[in-house]
Design an enzyme around this catalytic site. Structure first.
Site, PDB file in Angstrom:
ATOM      1  N   SER A 302      -8.421   4.105  -4.482  1.00 50.37           N
ATOM      2  CA  SER A 302      -7.770   5.404  -4.388  1.00 50.37           C
ATOM      3  C   SER A 302      -7.577   5.849  -2.929  1.00 50.37           C
ATOM      4  O   SER A 302      -6.780   5.262  -2.209  1.00 50.37           O
ATOM      5  CB  SER A 302      -8.587   6.431  -5.190  1.00 50.37           C
ATOM      6  OG  SER A 302      -7.923   7.650  -5.292  1.00 50.37           O
ATOM      7  N   ASP A 313       0.467  -1.006   6.780  1.00 47.36           N
ATOM      8  CA  ASP A 313       1.935  -0.971   6.724  1.00 47.36           C
ATOM      9  C   ASP A 313       2.561  -0.480   8.016  1.00 47.36           C
ATOM     10  O   ASP A 313       3.699  -0.841   8.338  1.00 47.36           O
ATOM     11  CB  ASP A 313       2.396  -0.079   5.569  1.00 47.36           C
ATOM     12  CG  ASP A 313       2.264  -0.775   4.216  1.00 47.36           C
ATOM     13  OD1 ASP A 313       1.705  -1.887   4.183  1.00 47.36           O
ATOM     14  OD2 ASP A 313       2.719  -0.221   3.208  1.00 47.36           O
ATOM     15  N   LYS A 327      -6.434   1.445  -7.569  1.00 48.09           N
ATOM     16  CA  LYS A 327      -6.273   2.721  -8.280  1.00 48.09           C
ATOM     17  C   LYS A 327      -5.228   3.546  -7.540  1.00 48.09           C
ATOM     18  O   LYS A 327      -5.515   4.123  -6.494  1.00 48.09           O
ATOM     19  CB  LYS A 327      -7.580   3.499  -8.371  1.00 48.09           C
ATOM     20  CG  LYS A 327      -7.424   4.809  -9.151  1.00 48.09           C
ATOM     21  CD  LYS A 327      -8.671   5.670  -9.084  1.00 48.09           C
ATOM     22  CE  LYS A 327      -8.474   6.979  -9.858  1.00 48.09           C
ATOM     23  NZ  LYS A 327      -7.406   7.835  -9.322  1.00 48.09           N
TER      24      LYS A 327
END
Length: 539
Positions: A302, A313, A327
């Protein structure tokens, strides 16, 4: 003539509250569909009709409220793995873990041999002030016996927690004392910390471990970063291993400290447009131009995946470890009339490159057994066992290939090290033998240990063979059969774990982690990769 409410009448408002909440959530979507509205109302009325028959005609007495709660739970299980109903009693505990504090007596405890054993009084809490010690056994609470009654963790919470200023009487059994010692503890606000530890690894590298993302995490993080920078930190290891997540906004704020203005951190998409959002860096961070390596594993979920995905990224740093949990569903908490809560999934998380964090959860996927399946496939031990389809390829801002399909795949995979692990050592942990031995040893040697400087302890303290033999004998008392070959395999690892646990009893986590991390294979690999992390910053 007064009438008494039946269990059905008492329980029905819970069902109706859920129906109203569901109607508020999905009403806008269904506004143009009279048939769907009609189906929803018809379904609620059918459920009410069946409950009425059960309450009136079923052969045995039943707890209708319990039936309703079970039905709600089963209904939500058909949606996704993270839409849940939490009753009012469990909600109090769940919120305390995230909101950063609760009212109570301030002890870390474990249930050992059907007894409540104090692992440690929490620093600055009322139990520490009143003289409760590690190793004490709580045998009475307000005159009620709590020993050898198969007490549960939840029951202990109910007995020991309470409003600030209220008092509780404890009967304590202490090794060496002839009689039960009585304490009157005045409950107080107990802080819950989510930054487990921060320390300097060497002159340049700082280490900071976050155990969850709670209400106080960002403030704790800022304070820890300030101390590390004052100590000369130029590079950071951010440890999110085993971090199950928590509040998304805290994860976003922490990621913002590492990313330049307007860089994407995470975005969400739902069925309704009002649940679509994106979060970008918007403030000048304290560590935007320095090297960072993030540690993750299969227990990182999460909010942990939001931070590691944003770092990866944006080519801001390296992610090291094993594939994270996966999650990526966003829940909205909805308070119900009886004090319970519905947490309904309303959107999905996506990393800046467009990867969905959420792993598959259709009926064909055994979601609950996913980590076991990863283990059996060998994923914890070899990156080659992980298959990624070409369609799941994404690119970072600088063109590096990363993969979707659930969880964050690290830039550098580190297999789980089982070199010194044995079934015998695991049995000692599971039986609480290791913790029990440490508590006994520290209790016997507390004065001597407290006189030592930590660095002296870390460099020179040795766990002796005699200490190991005592632990083995304690294990036998706890029904752990001695296995000579497995003992020999795990001997060095057990010594290091004992040394780390003893250090924690005296110097808290600042004593534990520098020793424990000597066996943390992910941490050790990260220390070898800062040259590449430096290169990412300079590109």
């Amino acid at each position: 003539m007064s009438s008494k409410n039946t269990k059905f009448q008492i329980g029905l408002p819970l069902l109706l509250a859920l129906a109203i909440a569901a109607g508020m959530l999905i009403g806008a979507t269904f506004a143009s569909s009279d048939k769907k509205d009609s189906d929803l109302i018809s379904g609620v009325m059918k459920f009410r009709e069946i409950l009425g028959y059960i309450e009136r005609d079923y052969v045995d007495e039943v707890d209708t409220n319990e039936l309703i709660e079970n039905a709600i739970t089963k209904m939500l299980e058909k949606l996704d793995p993270h839409s849940v109903y939490i009753n009012s009693k469990d909600l109090e505990i769940a919120k305390a873990e995230l909101e950063g504090g609760f009212d109570g007596i301030g002890v870390e405890f474990t249930i050992m041999k059907d007894s409540i054993l104090v692992v440690a009084p929490l620093s600055g809490g009322p139990s520490e002030r009143e003289g409760i010690l590690p190793g004490d056994k709580i045998v009475e609470v307000d005159g009620e016996n709590v020993a050898s009654i198969k007490i549960t963790n939840r029951k202990v919470f109910e007995l020991l927690r309470g409003p600030k200023g209220s008092k509780v009487e404890l009967g304590i059994f202490r090794q060496g004392a002839d009689d039960i010692i009585n304490f009157t503890i005045t409950r107080d606000k107990i802080p819950q910390y989510s930054v487990d530890v921060s320390y300097m690894v060497d002159d340049e590298i700082g280490y900071l471990k976050i155990s969850r993302f709670s209400a106080t995490t960002y403030d704790e993080f800022k304070q820890a970063m300030k101390s590390l920078k004052e100590a000369g930190m130029k590079k950071l290891v951010l440890d999110l291993q085993g971090n199950p997540g928590g509040y998304m906004d805290k994860a976003v704020h922490i990621a913002d400290e590492f990313l330049a203005d307007n860089r994407m951190i995470v975005y969400t998409e739902g069925k309704q447009e009002r649940f679509n959002s994106e979060f970008r860096a918007f403030r000048k961070g304290d560590f935007e131009d320095k090297s960072i390596i993030v540690l993750i594993d299969e227990g990182s979920a999460s909010a942990s995946e939001i931070v590691s995905g944003a770092i990866q990224d944006n080519d801001r740093g390296l992610v090291v470890g094993r594939r994270s949990f996966g999650k990526g569903l966003v829940q909205m908490p909805i308070s119900l009339n009886d004090g319970s809560e519905l947490r309904l999934t309303i959107s999905r998380y996506y990393t800046p490159s467009g990867r969905s964090i959420q792993k598959p959860y259709s009926e064909d996927d055994d979601y609950a057994s996913d980590l076991l399946k990863r283990f059996e496939k060998g994923e914890f031990f070899s990156a080659d066992s992980i298959d990624f389809a070409d369609s799941l390829q994404y690119k970072t801002t600088k063109g590096r290939i990363v993969y979707g399909g659930g969880g964050i795949m690290p830039d550098y995979f580190v297999p789980r090290d089982t070199t010194g692990v044995s079934r015998y050592m695991n049995a000692l942990f599971i039986s609480n033998t290791i913790r029990e031995f440490v508590l006994e040893y520290v209790d016997e040697n507390r004065d001597k240990l407290k006189k030592m400087e930590y660095e002296d302890y870390r460099k020179n303290f040795m766990v002796s063979d005699d200490m190991l033999n005592r632990m083995v004998e304690l294990g036998k008392k706890n029904e752990v059969k001695y296995q000579e070959e497995q003992f020999s395999k795990s001997k060095d690892l057990m010594k290091l774990h004992l040394k780390a646990q003893i250090a924690r009893s005296i110097w808290d986590n600042k004593g534990f982690y520098p020793i424990y991390n000597e066996t943390n294979e992910v941490f050790q690999r990260a220390l070898e990769l800062f040259q590449e992390a430096d290169a990412l910053v300079k590109r």
